[in-house]
Design a protein around this motif. Structure first.
Motif, PDB file in Angstrom:
ATOM      1  N   VAL A   1      16.008  16.007  -2.361  1.00  9.92           N
ATOM      2  CA  VAL A   1      16.241  14.565  -2.445  1.00  9.92           C
ATOM      3  C   VAL A   1      15.840  13.812  -1.186  1.00  9.92           C
ATOM      4  N   GLU A   2      15.180  14.464  -0.240  1.00 13.27           N
ATOM      5  CA  GLU A   2      14.840  13.777   1.009  1.00 13.27           C
ATOM      6  C   GLU A   2      14.027  12.510   0.774  1.00 13.27           C
ATOM      7  N   ALA A   3      13.054  12.575  -0.106  1.00 12.41           N
ATOM      8  CA  ALA A   3      12.199  11.411  -0.335  1.00 12.41           C
ATOM      9  C   ALA A   3      12.974  10.240  -0.935  1.00 12.41           C
ATOM     10  N   LEU A   4      14.154  10.510  -1.503  1.00 12.54           N
ATOM     11  CA  LEU A   4      14.946   9.460  -2.127  1.00 12.54           C
ATOM     12  C   LEU A   4      15.901   8.776  -1.142  1.00 12.54           C
ATOM     13  N   LYS A   5      16.127   9.379  -0.005  1.00 11.69           N
ATOM     14  CA  LYS A   5      17.092   8.829   0.957  1.00 11.69           C
ATOM     15  C   LYS A   5      16.490   7.645   1.706  1.00 11.69           C
ATOM     16  N   PRO A   6      17.181   6.507   1.738  1.00 13.66           N
ATOM     17  CA  PRO A   6      16.622   5.350   2.447  1.00 13.66           C
ATOM     18  C   PRO A   6      16.489   5.573   3.949  1.00 13.66           C
TER      19      PRO A   6
ATOM     20  N   MET B   1       0.851  -1.195   0.000  1.00 13.95           N
ATOM     21  CA  MET B   1       0.000   0.000   0.000  1.00 13.95           C
ATOM     22  C   MET B   1       0.883   1.241   0.000  1.00 13.95           C
ATOM     23  N   SER B   2       0.654   2.170  -0.920  1.00 18.65           N
ATOM     24  CA  SER B   2       1.480   3.367  -1.023  1.00 18.65           C
ATOM     25  C   SER B   2       0.945   4.465  -0.119  1.00 18.65           C
ATOM     26  N   HIS B   3       1.788   5.467   0.137  1.00 15.31           N
ATOM     27  CA  HIS B   3       1.349   6.634   0.888  1.00 15.31           C
ATOM     28  C   HIS B   3       1.990   7.864   0.262  1.00 15.31           C
ATOM     29  N   ALA B   4       1.805   9.017   0.886  1.00 17.22           N
ATOM     30  CA  ALA B   4       2.208  10.282   0.271  1.00 17.22           C
ATOM     31  C   ALA B   4       3.700  10.352  -0.028  1.00 17.22           C
ATOM     32  N   VAL B   5       4.541   9.875   0.881  1.00 16.43           N
ATOM     33  CA  VAL B   5       5.989   9.957   0.654  1.00 16.43           C
ATOM     34  C   VAL B   5       6.414   8.949  -0.412  1.00 16.43           C
ATOM     35  N   PHE B   6       5.807   7.783  -0.402  1.00 21.74           N
ATOM     36  CA  PHE B   6       6.062   6.778  -1.429  1.00 21.74           C
ATOM     37  C   PHE B   6       5.779   7.365  -2.816  1.00 21.74           C
ATOM     38  N   ARG B   7       4.629   8.044  -2.935  1.00 20.34           N
ATOM     39  CA  ARG B   7       4.251   8.628  -4.230  1.00 20.34           C
ATOM     40  C   ARG B   7       5.170   9.785  -4.614  1.00 20.34           C
ATOM     41  N   LEU B   8       5.556  10.605  -3.630  1.00 22.69           N
ATOM     42  CA  LEU B   8       6.460  11.714  -3.924  1.00 22.69           C
ATOM     43  C   LEU B   8       7.813  11.189  -4.399  1.00 22.69           C
ATOM     44  N   ARG B   9       8.281  10.125  -3.791  1.00 21.48           N
ATOM     45  CA  ARG B   9       9.536   9.506  -4.219  1.00 21.48           C
ATOM     46  C   ARG B   9       9.441   9.037  -5.668  1.00 21.48           C
ATOM     47  N   ALA B  10       8.331   8.387  -6.010  1.00 22.35           N
ATOM     48  CA  ALA B  10       8.152   7.900  -7.383  1.00 22.35           C
ATOM     49  C   ALA B  10       8.136   9.057  -8.373  1.00 22.35           C
ATOM     50  N   GLU B  11       7.463  10.151  -7.999  1.00 27.67           N
ATOM     51  CA  GLU B  11       7.422  11.320  -8.883  1.00 27.67           C
ATOM     52  C   GLU B  11       8.805  11.935  -9.052  1.00 27.67           C
ATOM     53  N   ARG B  12       9.550  11.991  -7.952  1.00 28.68           N
ATOM     54  CA  ARG B  12      10.901  12.576  -8.001  1.00 28.68           C
ATOM     55  C   ARG B  12      11.827  11.722  -8.859  1.00 28.68           C
ATOM     56  N   LEU B  13      11.718  10.412  -8.756  1.00 27.97           N
ATOM     57  CA  LEU B  13      12.542   9.520  -9.579  1.00 27.97           C
ATOM     58  C   LEU B  13      12.179   9.641 -11.051  1.00 27.97           C
TER      59      LEU B  13
END
Length: 227
Positions: A61-66, A1-13
């Motif tokens: 790049v915050e959403a991309l950091k593990p 199940m995705s959430h807001a940060v998951f989706r933002l990461r996908a958009e940023r990538l």
């Protein structure tokens, strides 16, 4: 199940012109919890109710950091919203959220850096018919200070200044000061001030569990005991 940060990461990538290479990025990770599959903790994610909203303004790049902990907030708080911060542009969806009559926004930031001081509050004051919306600047301290200065659309909101009595427990990134808290720790404090004790405790435990699994995987240690 995705959430807001998951989706933002996908958009940023999707709009990246070159791959983002984090430390240890050559190892496969669980796409949901961001930990090596051998130490996946998805089955342990807490399920709690909360009556607040969290708005994450995330530096580039915050959403991309593990190791990003805004992700953990979105795991726990259902009404978490995430937006990428830009100095020259503001997303229309962000402005719509900030104007939503269902919420009372609070910008969370240290009061010592705020002018005028009349904006600073230390409590979450209930507003009839509205739920607190905590606006968190998800970035390094240097970046967050710049974001605070260069986001005039946030100037009309009260600034919630926290006064924690403990030191940070976060172990995945280095900080020169023990009173610099990670974003998830700040969110848990806000939840506590809003009377959301169960959600605050769940987020604190989730941060500790994520940190333990992440570090164990990184160091080649066994999966930590759930107890």
């Amino acid at each position: 199940m995705s959430h807001a940060v998951f989706r933002l990461r996908a958009e940023r990538l999707a709009r990246s012109t070159r791959p983002f290479i984090a430390r240890g990025s050559k190892s496969p990770r669980c796409p949901r919890c961001r930990v090596l599959p051998s130490h996946c903790l998805c089955a342990l994610q807490p399920m709690v109710a909360s009556d607040v909203g969290v708005c994450l303004l995330m530096h580039d790049v915050e959403a991309l950091k593990p190791t990003n902990t805004g992700w953990l907030i979105a795991d726990v708080v259902t009404d978490t919203f995430a937006f990428g911060w830009q100095r020259t542009q503001v997303e229309s969806q962000l402005l719509t959220l900030l104007a939503d009559e269902r919420f009372q926004p609070y910008l969370v930031f240290p009061g010592e850096f705020v002018e005028p001081q009349s904006r600073v509050v230390s409590e979450v004051c209930p507003v009839p018919g509205k739920r607190p919306l905590f606006i968190l600047l998800d970035a390094t301290w240097t970046e967050a200070r710049k974001m605070f200065r260069k986001s005039p659309y946030l100037d009309r909101f009260p600034v919630l200044s926290l006064a924690p009595e403990e030191i940070s427990r976060y172990r995945l990134r280095r900080s020169r000061r023990d009173d610099h808290f990670c974003t998830a720790e700040v969110a848990a404090m806000c939840l506590g001030l809003a009377g959301q004790t169960q959600a605050a405790e769940a987020l604190d435990r989730w941060l500790d569990l994520f940190s333990a699994h992440y570090l164990a995987a990184k160091r080649g240690l066994p999966v930590p005991s759930a107890g």
